[in-house]
Design an enzyme around this catalytic site. Structure first.
Site, PDB file in Angstrom:
ATOM      1  N   LYS A 195       0.931  -1.150  -0.030  1.00  0.00           N
ATOM      2  CA  LYS A 195      -0.049   0.125   0.136  1.00  0.00           C
ATOM      3  C   LYS A 195       0.891   1.143  -0.079  1.00  0.00           C
ATOM      4  O   LYS A 195       1.721   1.489   1.069  1.00  0.00           O
ATOM      5  CB  LYS A 195      -0.590   0.031   1.183  1.00  0.00           C
ATOM      6  CG  LYS A 195      -1.841   1.080   1.641  1.00  0.00           C
ATOM      7  CD  LYS A 195      -2.773   1.592   0.487  1.00  0.00           C
ATOM      8  CE  LYS A 195      -3.644   0.370   0.232  1.00  0.00           C
ATOM      9  NZ  LYS A 195      -4.380   0.776  -1.075  1.00  0.00           N
ATOM     10  N   HIS A 322     -10.354  -6.584  -4.251  1.00  0.00           N
ATOM     11  CA  HIS A 322      -9.880  -5.555  -3.334  1.00  0.00           C
ATOM     12  C   HIS A 322     -10.273  -6.044  -2.015  1.00  0.00           C
ATOM     13  O   HIS A 322     -11.413  -6.815  -1.682  1.00  0.00           O
ATOM     14  CB  HIS A 322     -10.783  -4.302  -3.923  1.00  0.00           C
ATOM     15  CG  HIS A 322     -10.934  -3.456  -2.857  1.00  0.00           C
ATOM     16  ND1 HIS A 322     -11.928  -3.131  -2.059  1.00  0.00           N
ATOM     17  CD2 HIS A 322     -10.223  -2.207  -2.633  1.00  0.00           C
ATOM     18  CE1 HIS A 322     -11.741  -2.063  -1.154  1.00  0.00           C
ATOM     19  NE2 HIS A 322     -10.719  -1.527  -1.506  1.00  0.00           N
TER      20      HIS A 322
END
Ligand code: GKR
Ligand code: MG
Length: 424
Positions: A195, A322
């Site tokens: 991330k 996701h």
């Protein structure tokens, strides 16, 4: 007869569980993540379960929706859907969190449909004695691979509400490699996602290069959550071209992604610029992406995810999945649907390794070589642990968090943090 069984009661329990000090484009995770656990009880005493978002606007729409399924058979999915679409509308002024599409109020109806559908499929499976994946047409894989989802992180929450987690700080390339190694040692993942959108792009690229060096041949992904400008994303592309499997949401907008796609050899992936069918149509016309991250929680459920995957196949997009902070009921729903989709060939995202608590009997779901085995027992294959549910509900009542707010949390560490997007 299955058709004579009807839904008699709906219970919605908001819960809060510990979540790490994980950094992202918007700021930092708060010490508590919220979810809602939904139970549908039937006339013959069965309970179907589901897990979804637990922020206040979602709890309000769930409350509006709960009577809509009373009296329906668990097999009445289409009627449930019609009723929800007729009743549940977007909530004006709702708190929205840009990088988590599940918080968008425009998706209220698909989010509620998904929640009810999963619990109804769980019931259907229990009634006919088949796992949910069989109700979706059967499995095309026995186990669903997930990726090691790395985060830049601090060692401890500034509020110190509980003892620090075992992961330590994750900021330097060496620390990120160590985080990956620990996650792989614990769960056996065979691909890695970082991330990004947190630090200067040069630092994040150096982390990806360190990962590529430490794990040769391992598929790698970087997701700056649209916190890089188009110019920055183009500039970063050559360094990433040789090491990533896909480049996820570096810059904002369908137009930006379409332009970037001309400057990189990498497939662009998204869970940000395509989150509705309208985006899908426009994204296809513009050539904005090559990989779509599905998420049954906001795309309208497991069957809607299958439809999405068929459309993705038609348009030549690859499929991945996701995730947001979630527990095992969501993980099992994700696993059933992913096992039923032939073209979901990329390892799915999951925040699960960052969560320590559970609401299901038997505790945490086990990963085997980075994959979750598709259950063969009826329904979702997991049951609620009522004691844990009560504990996590109590945490919800006392934790003080009602809407995810990574920006305000970040300002506790850095009072001048702007949250500007794109920042780099
Ligand atoms: O949990 O910080 C986070 C993630 O950044 C999440 O909010 C995103 O929605 O995981 C997500 C993503 O892939 O964009
Ligand atoms: Mg993403």
């Amino acid at each position: 007869m299955p058709r004579q069984i009807s839904i008699t009661q709906v219970r919605i329990t908001p819960i809060a569980f510990r979540d790490g000090p994980l950094l992202n484009a918007a700021g930092i995770h708060e010490p508590w993540a919220l979810r809602a656990i939904v139970e549908l009880e039937t006339s013959d005493g069965r309970v179907g379960i589901s897990e979804t978002y637990g922020d206040e606007p979602m709890l309000r729409v769930l409350d509006q929706a709960k009577d809509l399924v009373i009296g329906l058979s668990p097999f009445d999915l289409n009627q449930m859907e019609e009723r929800v679409r007729a009743t549940i509308k977007a909530t004006p002024g709702a708190v929205e969190f840009e990088l988590a599409p599940g918080s968008h109020a425009a998706k209220n109806a698909p989010k509620v449909i998904s929640t009810l559908e999963v619990a109804m499929l769980d019931l259907q499976g229990q009634i006919i004695g088949a796992p949910v994946v069989d109700l979706l047409g059967g499995k095309v894989r026995d186990a669903v691979p997930y990726s090691a989802y790395l985060f830049f992180k601090y060692a401890e929450h500034i509020d110190k509400p509980y003892a620090p987690d075992a992961w330590g700080e994750g900021i330097s390339p060496e620390q990120i490699v160590a985080q990956a190694q620990r996650m792989i040692d614990l769960y056996g993942f065979q691909s890695i996602k970082l991330k990004g959108g947190v630090f200067e792009p040069a630092h994040e690229i150096a982390c990806m290069q360190a990962l590529a060096k430490a794990f040769p041949g391992m598929p790698l992904r970087l997701d700056p959550n649209a916190n890089w400008t188009l110019e920055t994303s183009i500039k970063a592309a050559p360094a990433l071209d040789e090491i990533l499997e896909y480049y996820e949401d570096p810059c904002p907008g369908l137009e930006g992604m379409a332009e970037l796609q001309k400057h990189t050899k990498l497939p662009l992936a998204t869970n940000m610029v395509i989150t509705t069918m309208d985006d899908f149509r426009r994204g296809c016309n513009m050539g904005s992406i090559k990989v779509l991250l599905s998420d049954h929680h906001y795309w309208g459920g497991l069957r809607a995810t299958q439809t999405l995957a068929r459309m993705a196949k038609l348009w030549g997009f690859g499929m991945s999945m996701h995730s947001n902070s979630h527990l095992g009921i969501s993980l099992m729903a994700m696993t059933h649907v992913a096992a039923s989709v032939p073209n979901l060939t990329y390892a799915c995202d999951t925040h699960y390794p960052w969560q320590e608590e559970e609401v299901i009997k038997g505790g945490r779901v086990v990963f085997d070589n980075g994959s979750v085995r598709v259950p063969t027992t009826p329904g979702l294959g997991v049951e609620l642990d009522r004691e844990k549910l009560a504990e996590l509900h109590e945490q919800y009542l006392t934790c003080g968090v009602r809407n995810r707010d990574d920006l305000t949390q970040m300002r506790k560490y850095q009072p001048d943090f702007t949250g500007k997007n794109p920042r780099f």
